[in-house]
Write a protein that holds these residues in place. Structure first.
Motif, PDB file in Angstrom:
ATOM      1  N   THR A  99     -38.956 -66.596  17.311  1.00 17.73           N
ATOM      2  CA  THR A  99     -40.247 -66.288  17.938  1.00 17.73           C
ATOM      3  C   THR A  99     -41.270 -66.094  16.836  1.00 17.73           C
ATOM      4  O   THR A  99     -40.918 -65.825  15.690  1.00 17.73           O
ATOM      5  N   GLY A 100     -42.539 -66.230  17.160  1.00 17.51           N
ATOM      6  CA  GLY A 100     -43.591 -66.102  16.166  1.00 17.51           C
ATOM      7  C   GLY A 100     -43.961 -67.462  15.598  1.00 17.51           C
ATOM      8  O   GLY A 100     -43.404 -68.485  16.004  1.00 17.51           O
TER       9      GLY A 100
ATOM     10  N   GLU B 289     -46.653 -65.103  11.239  1.00 11.02           N
ATOM     11  CA  GLU B 289     -47.248 -64.329  12.324  1.00 11.02           C
ATOM     12  C   GLU B 289     -46.121 -63.823  13.213  1.00 11.02           C
ATOM     13  O   GLU B 289     -45.517 -64.601  13.955  1.00 11.02           O
ATOM     14  N   ALA B 290     -45.785 -62.556  13.097  1.00 12.46           N
ATOM     15  CA  ALA B 290     -44.732 -61.936  13.922  1.00 12.46           C
ATOM     16  C   ALA B 290     -43.499 -62.821  14.020  1.00 12.46           C
ATOM     17  O   ALA B 290     -42.985 -63.100  15.107  1.00 12.46           O
TER      18      ALA B 290
ATOM     19  N   GLY C 173     -44.782 -60.167   9.341  1.00 18.06           N
ATOM     20  CA  GLY C 173     -46.178 -60.533   9.213  1.00 18.06           C
ATOM     21  C   GLY C 173     -46.481 -60.603   7.729  1.00 18.06           C
ATOM     22  O   GLY C 173     -46.274 -59.630   7.005  1.00 18.06           O
TER      23      GLY C 173
ATOM     24  N   SER D 119     -39.760 -63.767  13.956  1.00 17.98           N
ATOM     25  CA  SER D 119     -38.385 -63.277  14.043  1.00 17.98           C
ATOM     26  C   SER D 119     -37.470 -64.482  14.010  1.00 17.98           C
ATOM     27  O   SER D 119     -37.842 -65.568  14.469  1.00 17.98           O
TER      28      SER D 119
ATOM     29  N   SER E  46     -37.115 -59.860  11.377  1.00 18.43           N
ATOM     30  CA  SER E  46     -37.700 -59.304  12.584  1.00 18.43           C
ATOM     31  C   SER E  46     -39.175 -58.978  12.385  1.00 18.43           C
ATOM     32  O   SER E  46     -39.557 -58.211  11.506  1.00 18.43           O
ATOM     33  N   GLN E  47     -39.967 -59.655  13.160  1.00 18.29           N
ATOM     34  CA  GLN E  47     -41.405 -59.384  13.232  1.00 18.29           C
ATOM     35  C   GLN E  47     -42.088 -59.406  11.868  1.00 18.29           C
ATOM     36  O   GLN E  47     -42.815 -58.478  11.518  1.00 18.29           O
TER      37      GLN E  47
ATOM     38  N   CYS F 268     -37.036 -57.004   7.380  1.00 17.65           N
ATOM     39  CA  CYS F 268     -38.431 -56.553   7.464  1.00 17.65           C
ATOM     40  C   CYS F 268     -39.035 -56.462   6.063  1.00 17.65           C
ATOM     41  O   CYS F 268     -38.313 -56.355   5.075  1.00 17.65           O
TER      42      CYS F 268
END
Ligand code: ATP
Ligand code: MG
Lengths: 317, 273
Positions: free
Chosen positions: A101-102, A50-51, A67, A53, A64-65, A257
C-alpha cells in the motif's frame, strides 16, 4: 561529465537534512523520468515514499507506513538493524518491489505504471549480494550490459565501460571471468556495472562490505564524485564511520519504520544515542569520545581533532 | 600427539592459475585460542581458510606444498567426513552456504547435526543453543531462503556453531551484520573458545572485533605472512596502513590526534577507551 539538473549546494558543509528538504527543486510535470539521449544530462528526479507499506508474499511485513522525501542531489545513508527493511526500501526505487500500500513517486509521478526497464534509466541499484547481479562470463561484457540496454553503443559504450572499471580499480580485469575475482572485487564489479549506466539516482546496498581500507576509500570516492556531479546518492551501510564521513543525511530504520532522520551530527549526536542503541546501532568512536570530553558533536575523526585544536587554542590564548 | 592446527611452509596455487596464492605460510592455532587474520583484498585470506579447512586442494584442486596438520594428522590423509567434523568452515558469501533443502531456519541449523547422526533430542538442543548464541531464536520458523542479508549470515554462523567442531574457520563472518549483531557474534565466539576449548581462525576487516576477542593476529601480504604476534601489538602497528588494513577506531583516533601535533594526554586515552 557536466552536472545533473538543479540541486543542493555542493560546497556547503553538512547542514541539517531539513535544509536539503527545503531546497528541493519543484516537482516537474514531465511524464517520464530521466531522459537519456546521448549527451543530454538527465535531470535528477526527487524521490518520495508516501505511506509505503510492504509485505513479502510469505506474509513477512518489511515496511510500515514509510514517509520519506529525498530531494534532487542529496546524499543519504540508510542504516539500521539486520532485517529492519533497508534493502526492501531501496528495491522499491527501481521497481524491483512494488508497495503493498502507499506510493513511490519520482518527481511527483507514481512509479507503479513505469516499466522496470524504463526506471532503470533513472535509478541504478547495486545489490547487497553481487552474485545476484552478475551473470556474464567477462568483466567488460558485464559492465556493458546495463548501458547497452539503455541504448548506448559503439564508442560511447566502450568509453563508459572503461571509465566505470577505472573508477572502481578494475581496469586491468576487463577480460577476466567475474567468477575468477574474489568476493570483494565482484562487489566492486557490481558497482561498476551500475556506474556505467550513469543514472541520475545511485542506490548502493552495502557497497563497502568485504572491502579493505583501499576498497572503502574507493567507494567513498565514488560516492563523493556522484554527489559532486549533482546526482542523488543513497547507500545502505553498517559502517558508521563511512556513513558519518561520506553522507550529509542519515536515515535510521527499525522494524520497518524510520526512527531517526537528520544530518550525521544530529543522528550520531549524544541526544540520539538512546534511540540509536535501541536500533542496534552504535555512534562512531569520535562522537563518543567527543561527548566524554565535552567537545560537542564530533562525529568524524576530522571533527574531533578540529574541536580539540579549537579548545587547545582557547586555553593557550 | 600434538593438538592444534599447524601449517608449515605452505604454498598453494589454484588449478589453472598462473600465480601462487599462498607463499610459505606458517601458522599455529591452539585449542581455546582466537587467531585473527587480516590483509588487503586478494592478499590470500580466503585461500588460507580453504587450505586450513582442508578444502584446498582436496575438494577444489590446485597444488599445495608444505604441511597442514590438524591435531597432528596431515589433512591430506584425512577422510573428508572426519575433516569436516573437526574443522567447520564459514565461507565469505554466507548466502552460498545454505543447504537449499530445508523449509525453516530451525531445520537448516539442524541439518548438519542430523547428518552427524545425533539423536533428535541432542539436535534440538544444539539448534536452540546455536540460535540463541547469535540471537536469532525468533527466526526459527522462517524460510532460510527469504531473509535479509545479515539474517542469512547469522543463520550460516548458527549452522556452523551447531556442528560444534573443534576448530572454526570463519571468513568475514560479521561483514553484513549491524553493530549490535557484530558485537553479539564476537562475544559468542570468545565464549565458545573459552568454554569449549575450540580453536578459532577469524578473518576480519573489522579490526575492532579482533581487538575485542583475538589472542593473536596474522597479517597477510600478497600470499605471505607479513608479520604476526599478540593482537594488541599487531593492531597498533603502523605498518598495517601500508598493508591496506584498517586500524581499530581507537588507534586511528589516537594517530589523528598525534599527527595534528596536539598533545596526547591521559584524559584523551580515557575518553577513547
Ligand atoms: N524474499 C523475502 N521473502 C520474505 N521475507 C523477506 C525476504 N527478504 C527479506 N525479508 C524480510 O523482510 C524484512 C526486511 O528485510 P530487508 O532485507 O529489507 O532488511 P535489511 O534492513 O536490508 O537487513 P540487512 O541489514 O540484514 O541486509 C526482514 O524481516 C526479512 O527477513
Ligand atoms: Mg539488506
Amino acid at each position: 561529465m557536466s552536472g545533473f539538473g538543479p540541486g543542493v549546494d555542493r560546497s556547503a558543509p553538512a547542514a541539517s537534512a531539513g535544509a536539503f528538504a527545503d531546497s528541493r527543486p519543484p516537482a516537474s510535470d514531465r511524464s517520464g523520468v530521466g531522459s537519456t539521449g546521448p549527451g543530454s544530462a538527465p535531470a535528477v528526479p526527487s524521490i518520495e515514499f508516501e505511506a509505503v507499506s510492504f509485505a513479502y508474499p510469505d506474509g513477512t511485513r518489511a515496511l510500515s507506513q514509510i514517509g520519506l522525501r529525498i530531494g534532487s542531489g542529496e546524499s543519504v545513508a540508510i542504516v539500521g538493524q539486520n532485517g529492519s527493511g533497508k534493502s526492501t526500501l531501496v528495491r522499491h526505487l527501481n521497481g524491483l518491489l512494488r508497495p503493498t500500500t502507499g506510493r513511490v513517486l519520482l518527481d511527483g509521478n507514481d512509479v507503479r505504471p513505469i516499466h522496470v526497464a524504463r526506471l532503470a534509466s533513472s535509478v541504478g541499484l547495486a545489490f547487497q549480494n553481487p552474485d545476484c547481479q552478475l551473470f556474464s562470463g567477462r568483466v567488460s561484457t558485464e559492465v556493458a550490459f546495463g548501458p547497452r540496454n539503455l541504448g548506448i553503443h559503439g564508442g560511447e559504450l566502450e568509453e563508459r565501460v572503461r571509465a566505470a572499471l577505472e573508477e572502481v580499480g578494475l581496469d586491468a580485469e576487463a577480460s577476466t571471468n567475474p567468477y575468477d575475482l574474489g568476493y570483494s572485487r565482484r562487489k566492486l564489479l557490481a558497482l561498476a556495472s551500475v556506474l556505467a549506466m550513469r543514472t541520475p539516482i545511485l542506490a548502493l546496498d552495502e557497497p563497502t562490505t568485504g572491502q579493505d581500507a583501499r576498497g572503502v576509500a574507493r567507494v567513498r570516492d565514488v560516492v563523493a564524485r556522484a554527489f559532486g556531479e549533482g546526482r542523488t546518492v543513497i547507500a545502505i551501510s553498517h559502517d558508521m564511520r563511512f556513513v558519518a564521513e561520506s553522507f550529509r543525511r542519515v536515515v535510521v530504520m527499525r522494524e520497518g519504520c524510520i526512527v531517526l532522520d537528520g544530518a550525521p551530527d544530529v543522528v550520531f549526536g549524544e541526544a540520539a544515542w538512546g534511540e540509536l542503541r535501541a536500533s542496534y546501532l552504535e555512534p562512531p568512536l569520535p562522537s563518543v569520545a567527543g561527548a566524554r570530553l565535552g567537545l560537542g558533536a564530533t562525529v568524524t575523526e576530522a571533527a574531533f581533532v578540529a574541536a580539540l585544536e579549537r579548545r587547545a587554542g582557547t586555553i593557550s590564548r | 600427539m600434538s593438538v592444534g592446527i599447524r601449517l608449515d611452509g605452505v604454498s598453494y596455487r589454484y588449478a589453472g592459475a598462473a600465480a601462487t596464492s599462498l607463499r610459505n605460510v606458517g601458522l599455529e592455532l591452539e585449542p581455546g585460542r582466537v587467531v585473527g587474520v587480516v590483509g588487503a583484498n586478494e592478499s590470500g585470506k580466503s585461500t588460507l581458510c580453504l587450505v586450513v579447512a582442508g578444502l584446498a586442494p582436496a575438494v577444489i584442486g590446485g597444488r599445495l606444498e608444505g604441511s597442514v596438520r590438524i591435531d597432528g594428522i596431515e589433512t591430506a590423509a584425512m577422510r573428508p567426513h572426519d575433516l569436516a567434523q573437526r574443522c567447520g568452515l564459514l565461507s565469505q558469501n554466507a548466502a552460498t552456504q545454505l543447504s537449499g533443502t530445508t523449509a525453516t531456519v530451525f531445520e537448516e541449523v539442524g541439518f548438519g547435526p542430523c547428518n552427524l547422526g545425533l539423536p533428535v533430542a541432542d539436535v534440538v538442543q544444539r539448534v536452540w543453543a546455536a540460535l540463541g548464541a547469535v540471537g536469532i531464536e525468533s527466526l526459527a520458523p522462517r524460510d532460510p531462503a527469504r531473509l535479509s542479508g545479515g539474517q542469512g549470515q547469522l543463520v550460516a554462523i548458527a549452522s556452523i556453531l551447531a556442528l560444534r567442531p573443534r576448530y572454526l574457520v570463519l571468513d568475514e563472518p560479521t561483514s553484513e551484520l549491524d553493530p549490535a549483531g557484530t558485537k553479539l557474534v564476537a562475544e559468542a565466539l570468545a565464549r565458545i573458545a573459552r568454554d569449549t576449548g575450540a580453536g578459532i581462525l577469524l578473518v576480519e576487516h573489522k579490526t575492532d572485533v579482533l581487538a575485542q576477542i583475538a589472542d593473536e593476529v596474522v597479517v597477510l601480504e600478497r600470499g605471505a605472512v607479513a608479520f604476526s604476534g599478540p593482537a594488541a601489538a599487531v593492531l597498533a602497528d603502523p605498518r598495517l596502513v601500508e598493508l591496506g588494513v584498517e586500524s581499530p577506531a581507537a588507534v586511528r583516533l589516537e594517530r589523528a590526534v598525534r599527527t595534528s601535533g596536539l598533545e596526547w594526554s591521559a584524559a584523551l586515552a580515557k575518553a577513547l577507551s
